[in-house]
Design a protein around this motif. Structure first.
Motif, PDB file in Angstrom:
ATOM      1  N   GLY A  57       0.705  -1.279  -0.092  1.00 44.87           N
ATOM      2  CA  GLY A  57      -0.052  -0.002   0.002  1.00 44.87           C
ATOM      3  C   GLY A  57       0.847   1.310  -0.020  1.00 44.87           C
ATOM      4  N   GLU A  58       0.122   2.302   0.223  1.00 43.79           N
ATOM      5  CA  GLU A  58       0.818   3.663   0.494  1.00 43.79           C
ATOM      6  C   GLU A  58       1.010   4.305   1.671  1.00 43.79           C
ATOM      7  OE1 GLU A  58      -1.893   5.711  -2.085  1.00 43.79           O
ATOM      8  OE2 GLU A  58      -0.780   4.969  -3.985  1.00 43.79           O
ATOM      9  N   VAL A  59       2.136   4.782   1.949  1.00 40.81           N
ATOM     10  CA  VAL A  59       2.441   5.172   3.550  1.00 40.81           C
ATOM     11  C   VAL A  59       1.574   6.648   3.553  1.00 40.81           C
ATOM     12  CG1 VAL A  59       3.990   6.303   4.989  1.00 40.81           C
ATOM     13  CG2 VAL A  59       4.636   4.387   3.781  1.00 40.81           C
ATOM     14  N   VAL A  60       0.647   6.582   4.679  1.00 39.52           N
ATOM     15  CA  VAL A  60      -0.251   7.893   4.859  1.00 39.52           C
ATOM     16  C   VAL A  60       0.326   8.652   6.208  1.00 39.52           C
ATOM     17  CG1 VAL A  60      -2.037   7.119   3.528  1.00 39.52           C
ATOM     18  CG2 VAL A  60      -1.852   6.517   5.979  1.00 39.52           C
ATOM     19  N   ALA A  61       0.737   8.210   6.899  1.00 36.93           N
ATOM     20  CA  ALA A  61       1.372   8.720   8.155  1.00 36.93           C
ATOM     21  C   ALA A  61       2.642   7.967   8.702  1.00 36.93           C
ATOM     22  CB  ALA A  61       0.115   8.953   9.168  1.00 36.93           C
ATOM     23  N   MET A  62       3.394   8.489   9.620  1.00 36.00           N
ATOM     24  CA  MET A  62       4.531   7.898  10.396  1.00 36.00           C
ATOM     25  C   MET A  62       4.893   8.610  11.615  1.00 36.00           C
ATOM     26  SD  MET A  62       5.694  10.128   7.986  1.00 36.00           S
ATOM     27  CE  MET A  62       5.467   9.147   6.700  1.00 36.00           C
ATOM     28  N   ARG A  63       5.620   8.048  12.357  1.00 37.98           N
ATOM     29  CA  ARG A  63       6.114   8.831  13.669  1.00 37.98           C
ATOM     30  C   ARG A  63       7.476   9.406  13.536  1.00 37.98           C
ATOM     31  NH1 ARG A  63       2.518   7.571  18.005  1.00 37.98           N
ATOM     32  NH2 ARG A  63       3.645   9.584  18.992  1.00 37.98           N
ATOM     33  N   ASP A  73       4.738   7.140  -0.252  1.00 31.96           N
ATOM     34  CA  ASP A  73       5.623   6.084  -0.787  1.00 31.96           C
ATOM     35  C   ASP A  73       4.866   4.725  -0.823  1.00 31.96           C
ATOM     36  OD1 ASP A  73       7.778   7.621  -0.515  1.00 31.96           O
ATOM     37  OD2 ASP A  73       8.818   6.976   1.064  1.00 31.96           O
ATOM     38  N   ALA A  74       5.164   4.096  -2.004  1.00 29.19           N
ATOM     39  CA  ALA A  74       4.442   2.870  -2.131  1.00 29.19           C
ATOM     40  C   ALA A  74       5.609   1.607  -1.549  1.00 29.19           C
ATOM     41  CB  ALA A  74       4.631   2.698  -3.690  1.00 29.19           C
ATOM     42  N   SER A  96      10.501  -0.535  -0.302  1.00 27.34           N
ATOM     43  CA  SER A  96       9.666   0.029  -1.323  1.00 27.34           C
ATOM     44  C   SER A  96       9.447  -0.998  -2.493  1.00 27.34           C
ATOM     45  CB  SER A  96      10.885   1.139  -1.906  1.00 27.34           C
ATOM     46  OG  SER A  96      11.127   1.992  -0.949  1.00 27.34           O
ATOM     47  N   LYS A  97       8.254  -0.458  -3.002  1.00 31.41           N
ATOM     48  CA  LYS A  97       7.722  -1.333  -4.035  1.00 31.41           C
ATOM     49  C   LYS A  97       8.265  -0.980  -5.492  1.00 31.41           C
ATOM     50  CE  LYS A  97       4.056   0.017  -6.526  1.00 31.41           C
ATOM     51  NZ  LYS A  97       4.323  -0.394  -7.868  1.00 31.41           N
ATOM     52  N   PRO A  98       8.874  -2.087  -6.220  1.00 21.34           N
ATOM     53  CA  PRO A  98       9.534  -1.841  -7.451  1.00 21.34           C
ATOM     54  C   PRO A  98       8.447  -1.278  -8.245  1.00 21.34           C
ATOM     55  CG  PRO A  98       9.932  -4.039  -6.710  1.00 21.34           C
ATOM     56  CD  PRO A  98       8.883  -3.576  -5.768  1.00 21.34           C
ATOM     57  N   VAL A  99       8.954  -0.048  -9.300  1.00 25.13           N
ATOM     58  CA  VAL A  99       7.987   0.486 -10.124  1.00 25.13           C
ATOM     59  C   VAL A  99       7.231  -0.526 -11.223  1.00 25.13           C
ATOM     60  CG1 VAL A  99       9.040   2.566  -9.748  1.00 25.13           C
ATOM     61  CG2 VAL A  99       9.921   1.202 -11.582  1.00 25.13           C
ATOM     62  N   ASN A 100       8.028  -1.658 -11.352  1.00 24.53           N
ATOM     63  CA  ASN A 100       7.511  -2.585 -12.633  1.00 24.53           C
ATOM     64  C   ASN A 100       6.659  -3.244 -12.207  1.00 24.53           C
ATOM     65  OD1 ASN A 100       9.827  -3.633 -11.141  1.00 24.53           O
ATOM     66  ND2 ASN A 100      10.035  -5.180 -12.873  1.00 24.53           N
ATOM     67  N   LEU A 101       6.003  -3.469 -10.740  1.00 24.95           N
ATOM     68  CA  LEU A 101       5.235  -4.299 -10.372  1.00 24.95           C
ATOM     69  C   LEU A 101       3.874  -3.589  -9.991  1.00 24.95           C
ATOM     70  CD1 LEU A 101       7.768  -6.723  -8.595  1.00 24.95           C
ATOM     71  CD2 LEU A 101       6.373  -7.041 -10.671  1.00 24.95           C
TER      72      LEU A 101
END
Length: 298
Positions: A57-63, A73-74, A96-101
């Motif tokens: 998924g996508e990061v929406v919040a962090m500490r 970030d994906a 991190s998610k590879p951009v080709n997938l």
């Protein structure tokens, strides 16, 4: 948010989609908006209150302690309660998610991919030119194992059912055995390594196809607990008295290994396979499907 949650009823645990509070990230955690999650036999066996381990998924919040990711970030990795609209997990459990997938593809990777990689490379010590048999080559672990074994330079034999023969062959298997037509233990072929993802054959059967110093790594197990315990004890006992080695194995989450899988996917050496897609509302149907496996021979 909506999430899959087990609730207790008079007839046992029932998985329901219900509204719960969106989790809040802790010290070194990130909050992910779930784009995809993968179902594993682990979900069927554990039946924890909030099932789901593999997430993308996508990061929406962090500490504040999180330094490797930022909002937007994906990512993919592991968490608790992946079958939900949002999930929290440690940054050490993500890459991190590879951009080709796609998100769906990388959601299939963590448990199955790590198990295949560590079983072959670490527990099996698979070397270039060696022969490996993969029992259950069309399953989650098996599809990764076929491709990873080829990337390690091995000669690969895959065992699967009729409908998956061509798929396993397309993954790079040098030989594919349809278990509904042939018994691989009577083929007169011998392997340096056997990776068992199913648990549907006896250890004696595997010994017949192993070289004198062959290794058998068991990543799959029978459904019954007593059968699992018996199998593990027998494997330990035999390994102490014969040159052939039997190892029961459960993967460990290692960020470096997730990164290694990313590199294999970026270069096209490994492509995650998706058998079927489900909506979040159909999670209760999806989980039992992950534990169907291969039948034992008659």
């Amino acid at each position: 948010m909506k999430a899959a949650v087990y609730t207790k009823t008079k007839s046992g645990k029932v998985l329901q989609i219900t509204d719960i509070e969106t989790p809040i990230a802790k010290d070194n955690e990130v909050l992910i908006k779930t784009r995809a999650a993968s179902v594993n036999p682990l979900d069927w066996r554990l039946r924890s209150r909030r099932p789901g381990v593999d997430v993308a998924g996508e990061v929406v919040a962090m500490r504040k302690r999180v330094t490797q990711f930022k909002a937007g970030d994906a990512v993919f990795g592991t968490c608790r309660g992946a079958f939900a609209e949002y999930a929290c997990t440690s940054e050490s459990a993500l890459v991190s998610k590879p951009v080709n997938l796609t998100f769906e593809q990388v959601a299939c990777v963590p448990i199955a991919g790590l198990t295949a990689l560590q079983a072959l490379r670490d527990k099996g010590d698979l070397q270039p030119g060696q022969k490996v048999l993969i029992n259950g080559a069309a399953g989650g672990i098996g599809t990764f194992a076929v491709q990873i074994a080829k990337s390690l330079g091995a000669e690969v034999t895959g065992v699967c059912g009729t409908r998956n023969v061509e798929m396993v062959r397309s993954l790079g298997a040098d030989l594919v055995i349809d278990y509904t037509q042939e018994d691989f233990t009577n083929k007169g072929r011998y392997y340096d390594l056997v990776l068992d993802n199913v648990g549907n054959r006896t250890l004696s059967a595997f010994r017949r196809v192993m070289t004198p110093r062959g290794r058998c790594v068991m990543a799959g197990a029978p459904k019954e607990l007593w059968a699992v315990i018996t199998r593990v004890l027998k494997a330990l006992a035999w390994s102490a008295f014969v040159r052939q080695k039997f190892t029961f194995f459960i993967a460990r989450l290692k960020k470096d290994d997730l990164e290694a899988l990313c590199e294999l996917m970026k270069t096209g050496k490994v492509t995650p396979m998706i058998d079927k897609r489900y909506r979040l509302s159909d999670t209760a149907e999806a989980i039992p499907m992950s534990n169907q496996g291969m039948p034992a021979p008659r």
